[in-house]
Write an enzyme that holds these catalytic residues in place. Structure first.
Site, PDB file in Angstrom:
ATOM      1  N   CYS A  37       5.768  -0.201   7.236  1.00 22.30           N
ATOM      2  CA  CYS A  37       5.424   0.956   6.402  1.00 22.30           C
ATOM      3  C   CYS A  37       6.654   1.350   5.590  1.00 22.30           C
ATOM      4  O   CYS A  37       7.757   1.399   6.141  1.00 22.30           O
ATOM      5  CB  CYS A  37       4.991   2.112   7.301  1.00 22.30           C
ATOM      6  SG  CYS A  37       4.581   3.621   6.402  1.00 22.30           S
ATOM      7  N   LEU A  38       6.450   1.629   4.305  1.00 20.72           N
ATOM      8  CA  LEU A  38       7.573   2.021   3.450  1.00 20.72           C
ATOM      9  C   LEU A  38       8.225   3.319   3.945  1.00 20.72           C
ATOM     10  O   LEU A  38       9.390   3.571   3.647  1.00 20.72           O
ATOM     11  CB  LEU A  38       7.111   2.189   1.999  1.00 20.72           C
ATOM     12  CG  LEU A  38       6.630   0.904   1.309  1.00 20.72           C
ATOM     13  CD1 LEU A  38       6.061   1.228  -0.063  1.00 20.72           C
ATOM     14  CD2 LEU A  38       7.765  -0.117   1.203  1.00 20.72           C
ATOM     15  N   GLN A  47       3.016   9.956   1.166  1.00 20.41           N
ATOM     16  CA  GLN A  47       4.302   9.248   1.214  1.00 20.41           C
ATOM     17  C   GLN A  47       5.198   9.591   0.028  1.00 20.41           C
ATOM     18  O   GLN A  47       6.391   9.296   0.057  1.00 20.41           O
ATOM     19  CB  GLN A  47       4.078   7.729   1.260  1.00 20.41           C
ATOM     20  CG  GLN A  47       3.452   7.254   2.564  1.00 20.41           C
ATOM     21  CD  GLN A  47       3.337   5.742   2.587  1.00 20.41           C
ATOM     22  OE1 GLN A  47       2.369   5.194   2.087  1.00 20.41           O
ATOM     23  NE2 GLN A  47       4.335   5.080   3.136  1.00 20.41           N
ATOM     24  N   GLY A  51       0.825  -1.196   0.000  1.00 16.68           N
ATOM     25  CA  GLY A  51       0.000   0.000   0.000  1.00 16.68           C
ATOM     26  C   GLY A  51       0.860   1.247   0.000  1.00 16.68           C
ATOM     27  O   GLY A  51       2.017   1.222   0.434  1.00 16.68           O
ATOM     28  N   HIS A  57      -4.440   1.269   7.398  1.00 14.04           N
ATOM     29  CA  HIS A  57      -3.100   1.853   7.470  1.00 14.04           C
ATOM     30  C   HIS A  57      -2.952   3.016   6.487  1.00 14.04           C
ATOM     31  O   HIS A  57      -2.481   4.106   6.855  1.00 14.04           O
ATOM     32  CB  HIS A  57      -2.077   0.742   7.174  1.00 14.04           C
ATOM     33  CG  HIS A  57      -0.654   1.191   7.136  1.00 14.04           C
ATOM     34  ND1 HIS A  57       0.299   0.740   8.019  1.00 14.04           N
ATOM     35  CD2 HIS A  57      -0.004   2.053   6.308  1.00 14.04           C
ATOM     36  CE1 HIS A  57       1.463   1.312   7.740  1.00 14.04           C
ATOM     37  NE2 HIS A  57       1.301   2.108   6.702  1.00 14.04           N
ATOM     38  N   GLU A  58      -3.396   2.786   5.240  1.00 14.27           N
ATOM     39  CA  GLU A  58      -3.224   3.822   4.206  1.00 14.27           C
ATOM     40  C   GLU A  58      -4.131   5.022   4.461  1.00 14.27           C
ATOM     41  O   GLU A  58      -3.726   6.172   4.276  1.00 14.27           O
ATOM     42  CB  GLU A  58      -3.473   3.244   2.808  1.00 14.27           C
ATOM     43  CG  GLU A  58      -2.543   2.114   2.391  1.00 14.27           C
ATOM     44  CD  GLU A  58      -1.075   2.415   2.634  1.00 14.27           C
ATOM     45  OE1 GLU A  58      -0.663   3.584   2.488  1.00 14.27           O
ATOM     46  OE2 GLU A  58      -0.332   1.489   2.999  1.00 14.27           O
ATOM     47  N   HIS A  94      -2.724   7.436   6.920  1.00 12.76           N
ATOM     48  CA  HIS A  94      -1.700   8.331   6.364  1.00 12.76           C
ATOM     49  C   HIS A  94      -2.324   9.654   5.910  1.00 12.76           C
ATOM     50  O   HIS A  94      -1.695  10.710   5.989  1.00 12.76           O
ATOM     51  CB  HIS A  94      -1.037   7.687   5.135  1.00 12.76           C
ATOM     52  CG  HIS A  94       0.140   6.816   5.451  1.00 12.76           C
ATOM     53  ND1 HIS A  94       1.290   7.295   6.036  1.00 12.76           N
ATOM     54  CD2 HIS A  94       0.371   5.494   5.230  1.00 12.76           C
ATOM     55  CE1 HIS A  94       2.170   6.304   6.172  1.00 12.76           C
ATOM     56  NE2 HIS A  94       1.631   5.197   5.695  1.00 12.76           N
TER      57      HIS A  94
HETATM   58 NI    NI Z   1       2.521   3.334   5.574  1.00 13.30          NI
END
Ligand code: NI
Length: 164
Positions: A89-90, A51, A46, A131-132, A135
């Protein structure tokens, strides 16, 4: 399409509340295509627009089943059950945490052309949607995690990955 840089924790862009997408135009489509390429290159499940430094309410979810799901101006309209599991998380490289999320979520969102639709996710997809979407309100999973993994646990996790 082009790869975009993934912003990492410490950058204030990750703590901001994103604005709604209002123009469903070529610029949005380029952003979504770039995000998809960036997500694939990073081997993630995701990615949210902030991000890659864009403070707009757009996310991608790619948990394997149906290709990349694009969610524009998404809202969770139903949720049920509970799951507790591993999350990363990236934007928080090299770390993982244990996070409790609903097991099923239903999301209302627009597609890249502005059409409203509903999507339901279960298990990993539900986790990823939560999660997304967080953000978009400037929230990282590290803030809601039950706990973060210790270095010893991280080392074990990496060993398991290598064995696969
Ligand atoms: Ni994330």
């Amino acid at each position: 399409m082009a790869l975009r840089n993934i912003v990492t924790v410490g950058d204030s862009v990750l703590t901001k509340v994103c604005r709604p997408v209002v123009n469903f135009d070529r610029r949005l489509h380029i952003l979504l295509d770039d995000m998809a390429q960036t997500l694939e290159a990073a081997n993630g499940v995701g990615l949210a627009a902030p991000q890659v430094g864009i403070l707009r309410r757009a996310v991608l979810v790619d948990t394997g089943d149906h290709g990349v799901l694009e969610l524009i101006n998404p809202e969770i309209i139903e949720q049920s059950g509970e799951q507790t599991g591993l999350e990363g998380c990236l934007s928080v490289p090299g770390q993982y945490g244990i996070v409790t999320r609903p097991n099923v979520v239903k999301v209302r969102a627009q597609d890249r052309f502005g059409q409203w639709f509903e999507a339901e996710g279960e298990g990993l997809t539900a986790r990823c949607m939560c999660h997304e979407l967080a953000h978009l309100d400037g929230q990282l999973y590290t803030e809601v995690a039950d706990r973060m993994l210790t270095q010893e646990e991280l080392d074990e996790l990496m060993d398991e990955d290598e064995d696969e």
